[in-house]
Write an enzyme that holds these catalytic residues in place. Structure first.
Site, PDB file in Angstrom:
ATOM      1  N   GLY A  10      38.022  23.543  44.699  1.00  0.00           N
ATOM      2  CA  GLY A  10      37.433  22.327  44.114  1.00  0.00           C
ATOM      3  C   GLY A  10      36.923  22.590  42.706  1.00  0.00           C
ATOM      4  CG  ASP A 128      29.753  23.495  49.039  1.00  0.00           C
ATOM      5  OD1 ASP A 128      29.397  22.453  48.449  1.00  0.00           O
ATOM      6  OD2 ASP A 128      30.687  23.516  49.865  1.00  0.00           O
ATOM      7  NE  ARG A 163      17.452  -2.794  51.845  1.00  0.00           N
ATOM      8  CZ  ARG A 163      18.183  -3.319  50.875  1.00  0.00           C
ATOM      9  NH1 ARG A 163      18.629  -2.562  49.892  1.00  0.00           N
ATOM     10  NH2 ARG A 163      18.486  -4.599  50.883  1.00  0.00           N
ATOM     11  CD  GLU A 223      30.906  17.368  52.178  1.00  0.00           C
ATOM     12  OE1 GLU A 223      31.480  16.301  51.955  1.00  0.00           O
ATOM     13  OE2 GLU A 223      31.216  18.455  51.671  1.00  0.00           O
ATOM     14  CD  GLN A 282      26.749  15.554  45.853  1.00  0.00           C
ATOM     15  OE1 GLN A 282      25.967  16.275  46.438  1.00  0.00           O
ATOM     16  NE2 GLN A 282      27.716  14.906  46.492  1.00  0.00           N
TER      17      GLN A 282
HETATM   18  O1  F6P Z   1      33.448  23.362  48.207  1.00  0.00           O
HETATM   19  C1  F6P Z   1      33.016  22.373  47.344  1.00  0.00           C
HETATM   20  C2  F6P Z   1      33.230  21.009  47.954  1.00  0.00           C
HETATM   21  O2  F6P Z   1      32.838  20.044  47.015  1.00  0.00           O
HETATM   22  C3  F6P Z   1      32.550  20.777  49.300  1.00  0.00           C
HETATM   23  O3  F6P Z   1      31.198  20.462  49.158  1.00  0.00           O
HETATM   24  C4  F6P Z   1      33.383  19.673  49.873  1.00  0.00           C
HETATM   25  O4  F6P Z   1      33.334  19.635  51.283  1.00  0.00           O
HETATM   26  C5  F6P Z   1      34.752  20.027  49.406  1.00  0.00           C
HETATM   27  O5  F6P Z   1      34.612  20.785  48.230  1.00  0.00           O
HETATM   28  C6  F6P Z   1      35.613  18.802  49.099  1.00  0.00           C
HETATM   29  O6  F6P Z   1      36.862  19.224  48.721  1.00  0.00           O
HETATM   30  P1  F6P Z   1      38.038  18.321  48.133  1.00  0.00           P
HETATM   31  O7  F6P Z   1      37.952  18.408  46.655  1.00  0.00           O
HETATM   32  O8  F6P Z   1      39.272  18.955  48.649  1.00  0.00           O
HETATM   33  O9  F6P Z   1      37.819  16.928  48.648  1.00  0.00           O
END
Ligand code: F6P
Length: 350
Positions: A10, A128, A163, A223, A282
């Site tokens: 990523g 992460d 809320r 997530e 993010q």
């Molecule tokens: O590892 C970084 C991250 O942003 C994670 O937080 C997330 O689950 C994943 O990459 C999402 O990956 P992709 O870009 O394949 O959707």
């Protein structure tokens, strides 16, 4: 000296700082040359390259993403991928390759070094912050800063409307972003993969706040957290995904826990509950000063290691020092949230 560089996995703020540092150090200090591979290991397999001189890296320090592009290509899953990489090293006359990536990209880098004897150095990256052996990865500070600002903004709406707002942040296997942004943003509850929690416990925390006159709550959830086992719509597997497909490294695509939780909390408590999923915001945009400096320091040390022929190493942050450690660390488990830190966060729940 001829050095290759690639970015895999990523994207993440600070990647361009690393590329710039590798190029400036290799050319400026060692009189070498740098070739960039496009889209991670895919570019090494196919020979998709980009010349990287001083001019090409000028002005990229504050830019998000990666000028090289990235992908989640796994050469061990591609037909003839490993042989193609070994041939590319020879064809391009490479003395070293610097692989910038997370656990998957660096896991491949270690295997190529260990099993094929290829001259590789790793640079850890991920928002992460879950790579073992380094105190921080660049990208994390930016993600936490963005998530904190979002929580601040969501507070005003939550408060004005009485809320509950569930904020879903990234974090595939660990809750580092959730915990740091949750502490910084004053979250009333933080739910992370490391600490399973029941729906009843979640609702209790929110009810207690209402009992002491607080008619709004901010719940931050990573997530990758386990969906509460006592929730009525609980499914097999624990985590909430957006589909059944997996990537080349076997990861499912996460996402959706925030929506499911918000619905469940509203049903049980009767409090109006909304969700905000921060997602790729993010990972986007300009890196913080911390991430620019860390990326730059990592890139400089990686270029030094390439020059010294010190392969099979990964650069890492240890306290305030940037040091080389074995690249093997990158593929060993994940670095989980420090429970002392979580205990600090827990002080403010409810
Ligand atoms: O590892 C970084 C991250 O942003 C994670 O937080 C997330 O689950 C994943 O990459 C999402 O990956 P992709 O870009 O394949 O959707």
């Amino acid at each position: 000296m001829r050095v290759g560089v690639l970015t895999g996995g990523g994207d993440c703020p600070g990647l361009n700082a690393v590329i710039r540092a590798v190029v400036r150090r290799t050319i400026g200090k060692y009189g070498g040359a740098v070739v960039g591979f496009r889209y991670g290991w895919a570019g090494v397999i196919s020979g998709n390259t980009l010349k990287l001189g001083i001019d090409e890296v000028s002005g990229i320090l504050p830019r998000g993403g990666t000028i090289l592009g990235t992908s989640r290509t796994n050469p061990y899953k591609a037909d003839g991928g490993v042989n193609a990489i070994a041939r590319r090293f020879k064809k391009e006359n490479l003395d070293a390759v610097i692989a910038v990536g997370g656990e998957d990209t660096l896991g491949v880098a270690y295997k190529l070094y260990d099993q094929e004897g290829l001259p590789i150095i790793g640079v850890p990256k991920t928002i992460d912050n879950d790579i073992p052996g380094t105190d921080f990865t660049f990208g994390f500070d930016t993600a936490v800063t963005i998530a904190t600002e979002a929580i601040d903004r969501l507070h005003t709406t939550a408060e004005s409307h009485n809320r509950v707002v569930v904020v879903e942040v990234m974090g595939r296997s660990t809750g580092w972003i959730a915990v740091k942004a949750g502490i910084a943003g004053g979250a009333d509850l933080i739910i992370i993969p490391e600490i399973p929690i029941t729906l009843e416990e979640i609702c209790d925390v929110i009810r207690k706040r209402h009992e002491r006159g607080k008619n709004f709550s901010i719940v931050v959830v990573a997530e990758g957290a386990q969906y509460p086992p006592d929730a009525p719509d609980q499914e097999e597997g624990g985590v909430v995904t957006t589909g059944q497909t997996t990537d080349a490294f076997g990861h499912v695509r996460l996402g959706g826990i925030g929506n499911r939780l918000a619905r469940a909390v509203e049903n049980v408590t009767g409090y109006e509950t909304r969700v905000s999923v921060l997602g790729y915001v993010q990972r986007g945009g300009t890196p913080t000063a911390f991430d620019r400096v860390l990326g730059t320091r990592f890139g400089v040390l990686a270029a030094d290691l390439a020059h010294q022929g010190d392969f099979g190493k990964m650069v890492s942050l240890n306290g305030d020092r940037v040091i080389p450690i074995s690249l093997k660390h990158a593929s060993e488990n994940v670095k989980r949230v420090d429970m002392e830190l979580f205990d600090v966060a827990r002080t403010f729940f409810g």
